[in-house]
Structures are given as C-alpha cells and as structure tokens.
Scaffold this active site. Structure first.
Site, mmCIF file in Angstrom:
data_model
loop_
_atom_site.group_PDB
_atom_site.id
_atom_site.type_symbol
_atom_site.label_atom_id
_atom_site.label_comp_id
_atom_site.label_asym_id
_atom_site.label_seq_id
_atom_site.Cartn_x
_atom_site.Cartn_y
_atom_site.Cartn_z
ATOM 1 N N HIS A 122 81.009 -33.642 40.720
ATOM 2 C CA HIS A 122 80.510 -33.478 42.085
ATOM 3 C C HIS A 122 81.634 -33.596 43.106
ATOM 4 C CE1 HIS A 122 75.928 -34.243 41.438
ATOM 5 N NE2 HIS A 122 76.403 -33.228 40.745
ATOM 6 N N LYS A 146 64.436 -32.873 38.597
ATOM 7 C CA LYS A 146 65.166 -32.042 39.551
ATOM 8 C C LYS A 146 66.288 -31.303 38.846
ATOM 9 C CE LYS A 146 68.455 -31.100 42.781
ATOM 10 N NZ LYS A 146 69.884 -30.758 42.567
#
Length: 424
Positions: free
Chosen positions: A376, A261
């Site tokens: 993040h 991914k």
C-alpha cells in the site's frame, strides 16, 4: 487460449499491450478497433442512461491473464482504480493455476420476486387460497412477460411466508441470460389484483429481491503450500496462519467486513467490466454473509497437511447477466464480453466467483506473511508522484525516493521531483 506469453505485460505501455492482444488473437476485429481508437461511452448514449448527465467518468480497464477455470483458460477484464487489485489477482491466478485452477458449481439460475401483503384478515385461509391457485398465478405471471417463456424461461415456483404483520408471496423466475429486474417486477405487479382478492388483504409492494438465494455459485481451488515458501517449515506455518485468518472472518464481524471487501475488489472489477449491476451483486452477497444472524466472511480456507495443500471454497449469490440493461450500449463492455469469449450467464458467474476467491487468497497471503502495508505504501508513493506531475519515465525513480522518506506527502513529492529534474 492457453500458453500465451504474458511475461512483462505489466511493464509494457498501453499501446504495446493492445498490440500484444492483437497478436494473440484474443479479440474480434471490431473489439480491437474499440481499444485502438479508445472509444468511450458516447455522451448522447450516456444521456439516455441517466438523468442530468453532463459528462462521463472513466476508470482504468485492465486484464488479469491466465485464469484456469473448469479446465479452460480465461483472461479477465477488470475495471478498477486500484493497481494492487489487478496485480494481486494475476499473482494468485498463477499460483492457483499450478495446482489445477478453479472448479465451480452453478447451483441454480433463478431470480426471486415478492409481493408483500398486509391487513390480511386470516393468514392461514389466505395461504391456503393462494396455494390452491398456484398454477394459475404462475401462468398469470408468465402472461405478463411471454417473451421469456418463449426463450425457455419463466416462473418456476411460488411459496409464502408470514412475517410479523405481512404475508409475503415469493415467486422464482428463470430469467435466462438477463438479470431480469424489469421482467420480474412486471410479473409481480401482474399478480397483485389476484393476490389481493385471494387474501382479502392489500399489497404494499411488488418487486424483485436482490437476495438471490436461487442463483448461487460456488468456487473451489487449492494451492500447494510450497508456493507459500521454499522452506517446508515456514510454508507449514504460513498455511496455518492463512487458515486462522479465514476463521477470524467467521467469528469477528469487524474482520469479516474487510475480508469480504477484499473479495469484492475482484468481483466488482469484473462485474463492472461486463456492464452488470455491482450494487445488486454486493447487496445480495452481504445479505448472504449474514444469513445465520451474524455477518461472516464469504470464503473458507482449510489446510490438508497430508496433501500439503490449502483449499479455498466460496459460495455466494451471483445473479449476473449477459443480455439486457446497459450491457449492449457501452462499447468497452462489448470488448470485455468478447475478451471472455462471450460466455453465457452461468459461465460468467463462475468466472466472477473464481476471481473473488483469487483476490481473497492474495489478500490473506499478504496479511499473514509480509503484511499489507508495504504494498500500500508503494501505491501511495505512486499516487503522490502522479499528483506532483511526474511523467511516465519519472514515476519509478520518484517513487523510490519517496519510499526513503520518513513522511510522504505531496509537498515532499513535488520537491523531490524538482530535484530529480535538475539532476537530469
């Protein structure tokens, strides 16, 4: 174009970035106008591209500069809603460029079509009959799409494989600069009557396969471990951990899924920017990742201790196009091809594979050193700031305040924004 000063590019406004691109002379005049005027896909064009259209969906169009691929510098357009993707790609590109950049190999550039036959009374006799007429069948398929033959493309090979209740006829086609789905589908359908007659069976379907094993591209790069840390012992330790992370994606499918991914964070962004079918690219690559029966990571990293370098390698199907489909319809897609120097399909495939490998390196480096969550959390804070209604100059200070909070949420973000405005 090389030796361009991209320092501080991320801190500039969109208009300042456009001005710099104009100053660098990276785009043709018509492409500059498209960016300057912020021309989007016209609604009337969008209405012809899909059913039941009511509007268009916009996504950020960014640039990851200074990718050195096969000795040439490129500035890659990326369409993505995730800011860390572009930042990570740019970071990796700088590190890899210092060690020589990327080298690529395009192994082939052909698409595969298939006709699935069933209720074949004698598979061996049918196989022999079809192979005996191989030249005729290839010619028949070419007659169904003569324009590709005139451009130097067309059918290249035909082979058969019996699989359970099916006898499957495969045909490889050189589609030139097109992805070739409609082309190959037309060719396969043209073969159905002859194949049914030769096999005495029935055709279930005739269609292109997205598992493009005849359209493979490889990307390679290396990074001096001194880029991982100034401390030699720590750099050595980090290199070992990065290689272990690569191995983990080969033995554990749960990790391999997330590993791949990350690769597609970069691949999809460039595939979308150039107007290509990212679903087809992903489908083929994920099938390739499972080719030995277990789903594995697409990339491999190794550590050459003597040379003090880590080396990355990735091979995957990349049936990319520079012509056909919707590529010529979207004005911003035209800008993307112009920014890349209007590459052919093989060159574009090389750039996409290189970007995917760069994205993978950045992710593995973060995971095995500082961890992925720190970055993040900053992105989450920024999203909360924007959702709270922060203006451009308010985002930075609000993000800093949010990161000090034990729990970040929209309510806290709104309260902190109100406090900042009162103080100012």
């Amino acid at each position: 174009m090389t030796n361009l000063k991209w320092t501080g590019f991320a801190k500039k406004s969109p208009q300042e970035r456009i001005d710099l691109i104009r100053e660098f002379g990276l785009l043709k005049e018509e492409s500059q106008e498209i960016l300057q005027q912020q021309k989007k896909l016209p609604l009337e064009t969008a209405n012809q591209m899909a059913e039941n259209v009511v509007s268009e969906l916009s996504l950020p169009f960014a640039i990851a500069p200074d990718f050195l691929v096969n000795g040439k510098t490129y500035h890659l357009p990326m369409v993505t809603e995730e800011p860390s993707v572009v930042a990570a790609a740019s970071f990796a590109a700088k590190m890899i460029k210092r060690s020589g950049g990327f080298t690529t190999t395009v192994h082939n550039r052909q698409m595969i079509g298939q006709v699935a036959l069933f209720e074949v009374p004698n598979v061996d006799e049918a196989t022999a009959s079809i192979l005996e007429k191989k030249a005729f069948l290839l010619s028949l398929a070419n007659q169904a799409h003569p324009s590709i033959v005139k451009r130097g493309g067309g059918t290249r090979n035909l082979w058969l494989e019996p699989k359970e209740d099916f006898l499957i006829v495969y045909v490889s086609v050189d589609t030139q600069e097109a992805m070739g789905a409609n082309m190959v589908n037309t060719m396969m359908e043209a073969l159905v009557p002859s194949l049914e007659e030769l096999s005495q069976g029935q055709s279930l379907m005739a269609i292109l396969s997205n598992y493009a094993t005849e359209s493979l591209v490889s990307a390679d790069c290396q990074v001096n471990i001194s880029s991982l840390s100034r401390n030699k012992e720590e750099a050595h330790h980090l290199a070992q951990k990065l290689v272990m992370a690569s191995r983990l994606a080969q033995v554990d499918s749960y990790r391999a899924s997330t590993h791949n991914k990350g690769i597609f964070n970069g691949i999809d962004a460039l595939v979308m920017a150039t107007g290509n079918d990212w679903r087809a690219i992903e489908a083929g690559a994920h099938a390739y990742a499972s080719r030995d029966g277990q789903y594995r990571g697409l990339s491999h990293w190794s550590y050459d201790e003597e040379a003090a370098t880590i080396k990355g390698h990735m091979t995957l199907p990349m049936p990319i196009a520079t012509r056909g489909g919707s590529i010529g319809l979207n004005p911003t897609v035209q800008v993307a091809h112009d920014l890349l120097g209007n590459p052919n399909a093989k060159e574009l495939a090389s750039l996409i594979a290189s970007l995917g490998l760069a994205q993978n390196f950045a992710a593995l480096k973060a995971l095995t050193s500082t961890g992925i969550q720190a970055g993040h959390m900053k992105l989450q804070a920024k999203s909360l700031a924007l959702l709270a209604g922060a203006k451009d100059k308010e985002v930075g200070p609000l993000v800093q305040e949010l990161l000090k909070e034990k729990h970040m949420n929209l309510e806290t973000s709104k309260a902190l924004l109100q406090k900042l405005r009162q103080e100012n």
